[in-house]
Design a protein around this motif. Structure first.
Motif, PDB file in Angstrom:
ATOM      1  N   ILE A 129       0.765  -1.193   0.179  1.00  0.00           N
ATOM      2  CA  ILE A 129       0.015  -0.031  -0.025  1.00  0.00           C
ATOM      3  C   ILE A 129       0.908   1.303   0.058  1.00  0.00           C
ATOM      4  CG2 ILE A 129      -1.871  -0.941   1.338  1.00  0.00           C
ATOM      5  CD1 ILE A 129      -1.049   0.286   3.747  1.00  0.00           C
ATOM      6  N   PRO A 130       0.413   2.538  -0.434  1.00  0.00           N
ATOM      7  CA  PRO A 130       1.107   3.489  -0.366  1.00  0.00           C
ATOM      8  C   PRO A 130       1.865   3.854   1.111  1.00  0.00           C
ATOM      9  CG  PRO A 130      -0.619   4.113  -1.600  1.00  0.00           C
ATOM     10  CD  PRO A 130      -1.122   2.849  -0.717  1.00  0.00           C
ATOM     11  N   LEU A 131       3.130   4.259   1.026  1.00  0.00           N
ATOM     12  CA  LEU A 131       3.729   4.404   2.268  1.00  0.00           C
ATOM     13  C   LEU A 131       3.184   5.463   3.055  1.00  0.00           C
ATOM     14  CD1 LEU A 131       6.324   3.443   3.799  1.00  0.00           C
ATOM     15  CD2 LEU A 131       7.565   4.999   2.608  1.00  0.00           C
ATOM     16  N   GLU A 132       2.587   6.396   2.442  1.00  0.00           N
ATOM     17  CA  GLU A 132       2.108   7.609   3.192  1.00  0.00           C
ATOM     18  C   GLU A 132       0.858   7.191   3.804  1.00  0.00           C
ATOM     19  OE1 GLU A 132      -0.851   9.371  -0.440  1.00  0.00           O
ATOM     20  OE2 GLU A 132       1.211  10.428  -0.098  1.00  0.00           O
ATOM     21  N   LEU A 133       0.031   6.054   3.849  1.00  0.00           N
ATOM     22  CA  LEU A 133      -1.084   5.889   4.354  1.00  0.00           C
ATOM     23  C   LEU A 133      -0.616   4.750   5.444  1.00  0.00           C
ATOM     24  CD1 LEU A 133      -3.349   4.840   1.548  1.00  0.00           C
ATOM     25  CD2 LEU A 133      -3.460   6.691   2.782  1.00  0.00           C
ATOM     26  N   HIS A 134       0.715   4.558   5.612  1.00  0.00           N
ATOM     27  CA  HIS A 134       0.959   3.556   6.752  1.00  0.00           C
ATOM     28  C   HIS A 134       0.716   3.960   8.355  1.00  0.00           C
ATOM     29  CE1 HIS A 134       3.866   0.277   4.945  1.00  0.00           C
ATOM     30  NE2 HIS A 134       2.837   0.747   3.998  1.00  0.00           N
ATOM     31  N   ALA A 135       0.937   5.289   8.546  1.00  0.00           N
ATOM     32  CA  ALA A 135       0.616   5.810   9.929  1.00  0.00           C
ATOM     33  C   ALA A 135      -0.992   5.861  10.184  1.00  0.00           C
ATOM     34  CB  ALA A 135       1.180   7.409   9.932  1.00  0.00           C
ATOM     35  N   GLN A 136      -1.616   6.216   9.091  1.00  0.00           N
ATOM     36  CA  GLN A 136      -2.942   6.265   9.281  1.00  0.00           C
ATOM     37  C   GLN A 136      -3.699   4.684   9.528  1.00  0.00           C
ATOM     38  OE1 GLN A 136      -5.138   7.908   5.887  1.00  0.00           O
ATOM     39  NE2 GLN A 136      -7.056   7.795   6.750  1.00  0.00           N
ATOM     40  N   ALA A 137      -3.005   3.719   8.689  1.00  0.00           N
ATOM     41  CA  ALA A 137      -3.338   2.468   8.753  1.00  0.00           C
ATOM     42  C   ALA A 137      -3.087   1.776  10.407  1.00  0.00           C
ATOM     43  CB  ALA A 137      -2.728   1.572   7.782  1.00  0.00           C
ATOM     44  N   MET A 138      -1.866   2.327  10.822  1.00  0.00           N
ATOM     45  CA  MET A 138      -1.645   1.914  12.093  1.00  0.00           C
ATOM     46  C   MET A 138      -2.638   2.132  13.183  1.00  0.00           C
ATOM     47  SD  MET A 138       0.592  -0.265  11.849  1.00  0.00           S
ATOM     48  CE  MET A 138       1.236  -0.483  13.896  1.00  0.00           C
ATOM     49  N   ASP A 139      -3.040   3.598  12.933  1.00  0.00           N
ATOM     50  CA  ASP A 139      -3.954   4.199  13.885  1.00  0.00           C
ATOM     51  C   ASP A 139      -5.119   3.442  13.903  1.00  0.00           C
ATOM     52  OD1 ASP A 139      -2.284   6.164  14.732  1.00  0.00           O
ATOM     53  OD2 ASP A 139      -3.107   7.631  13.304  1.00  0.00           O
ATOM     54  N   LEU A 140      -5.646   3.001  12.776  1.00  0.00           N
ATOM     55  CA  LEU A 140      -6.908   2.018  12.727  1.00  0.00           C
ATOM     56  C   LEU A 140      -6.745   0.582  13.211  1.00  0.00           C
ATOM     57  CD1 LEU A 140      -9.651   1.705  11.372  1.00  0.00           C
ATOM     58  CD2 LEU A 140      -8.799   1.129   9.262  1.00  0.00           C
ATOM     59  N   ILE A 141      -5.502   0.122  12.988  1.00  0.00           N
ATOM     60  CA  ILE A 141      -5.143  -1.307  13.360  1.00  0.00           C
ATOM     61  C   ILE A 141      -4.995  -1.380  14.889  1.00  0.00           C
ATOM     62  CG2 ILE A 141      -3.300  -3.091  13.264  1.00  0.00           C
ATOM     63  CD1 ILE A 141      -2.977  -2.224   9.932  1.00  0.00           C
ATOM     64  N   ARG A 142      -4.494  -0.143  15.483  1.00  0.00           N
ATOM     65  CA  ARG A 142      -4.138  -0.528  16.952  1.00  0.00           C
ATOM     66  C   ARG A 142      -5.414  -0.846  17.652  1.00  0.00           C
ATOM     67  NH1 ARG A 142      -1.526   4.296  16.691  1.00  0.00           N
ATOM     68  NH2 ARG A 142       0.368   3.417  16.249  1.00  0.00           N
ATOM     69  N   GLY A 143      -6.685  -0.527  17.180  1.00  0.00           N
ATOM     70  CA  GLY A 143      -7.683  -0.840  18.085  1.00  0.00           C
ATOM     71  C   GLY A 143      -8.385  -2.317  17.570  1.00  0.00           C
ATOM     72  N   VAL A 144      -7.913  -3.000  16.940  1.00  0.00           N
ATOM     73  CA  VAL A 144      -8.412  -4.119  16.299  1.00  0.00           C
ATOM     74  C   VAL A 144      -8.052  -5.209  17.558  1.00  0.00           C
ATOM     75  CG1 VAL A 144      -8.212  -6.167  14.611  1.00  0.00           C
ATOM     76  CG2 VAL A 144      -8.212  -3.394  13.893  1.00  0.00           C
ATOM     77  N   VAL A 145      -8.891  -6.058  17.690  1.00  0.00           N
ATOM     78  CA  VAL A 145      -9.126  -7.381  18.463  1.00  0.00           C
ATOM     79  C   VAL A 145      -9.543  -8.383  17.823  1.00  0.00           C
ATOM     80  CG1 VAL A 145      -9.351  -8.475  20.572  1.00  0.00           C
ATOM     81  CG2 VAL A 145      -8.759  -5.969  20.855  1.00  0.00           C
ATOM     82  N   VAL A 146      -8.909  -9.517  17.560  1.00  0.00           N
ATOM     83  CA  VAL A 146      -9.356 -10.665  16.726  1.00  0.00           C
ATOM     84  C   VAL A 146      -9.899 -11.890  17.650  1.00  0.00           C
ATOM     85  CG1 VAL A 146      -8.163 -10.221  14.659  1.00  0.00           C
ATOM     86  CG2 VAL A 146      -7.268 -11.758  16.254  1.00  0.00           C
ATOM     87  N   GLU A 147     -10.652 -12.623  17.517  1.00  0.00           N
ATOM     88  CA  GLU A 147     -11.052 -13.774  18.215  1.00  0.00           C
ATOM     89  C   GLU A 147     -10.725 -15.104  17.693  1.00  0.00           C
ATOM     90  OE1 GLU A 147     -12.948 -15.064  21.557  1.00  0.00           O
ATOM     91  OE2 GLU A 147     -12.782 -13.107  21.277  1.00  0.00           O
TER      92      GLU A 147
END
Length: 132
Positions: free
Chosen positions: A85-103
């Motif tokens: 994915i575009p490198l410029e989206l990595h910080a925004q993606a990490m902000d979103l991913i940080r809250g993910v919990v999988v079961e």
């Protein structure tokens, strides 16, 4: 009168194990944005030319990280984007991913987040987690 500046960069191509040393002549505008790639030399195949253009215009990387896992034999699940994915989206993606919990259970290749940031690229599991 043009305010563009010609610049020469050197960096390695990472598309294959040869890692050719590319010399790239390019132009930047007054804001520092790349306006044109004038020449690419040092590449031993056409992939080097394509890589240089991509790297200067819109660098792409596979994002690799972990998410929290619940109900399983592991506390963290390694995940990655299915494609770069575009490198410029990595910080925004990490902000979103940080809250993910999988079961648990989860299997390698399972989609953890579909269409990450509307890129059309999924975030996928990189290993199995069995129920505790």
């Amino acid at each position: 009168m043009s305010t563009n500046v010609t610049e020469t960069l050197q960096f390695n191509c990472t598309t294959c194990p040869s890692e050719c040393l590319l010399t790239v002549e390019m132009e930047r505008d007054a804001n520092g944005a790349v306006t044109a790639v004038r020449s690419v030399t040092g590449n031993s195949c056409p992939r080097g030319d394509k890589f240089a253009h991509q790297e200067l215009i819109c660098p792409m990387r596979v994002l690799i990280t972990t998410v929290a896992a619940s109900g399983g034999d592991e506390a963290l699940l390694p995940v990655r984007t299915a494609e770069a994915i575009p490198l410029e989206l990595h910080a925004q993606a990490m902000d979103l991913i940080r809250g993910v919990v999988v079961e648990a259970p989860i299997r390698m290749g399972d989609v953890v987040l579909p269409n990450l940031l509307n890129t059309g690229i999924d975030l996928i599991a990189s290993m199995d987690i069995d129920p505790a």
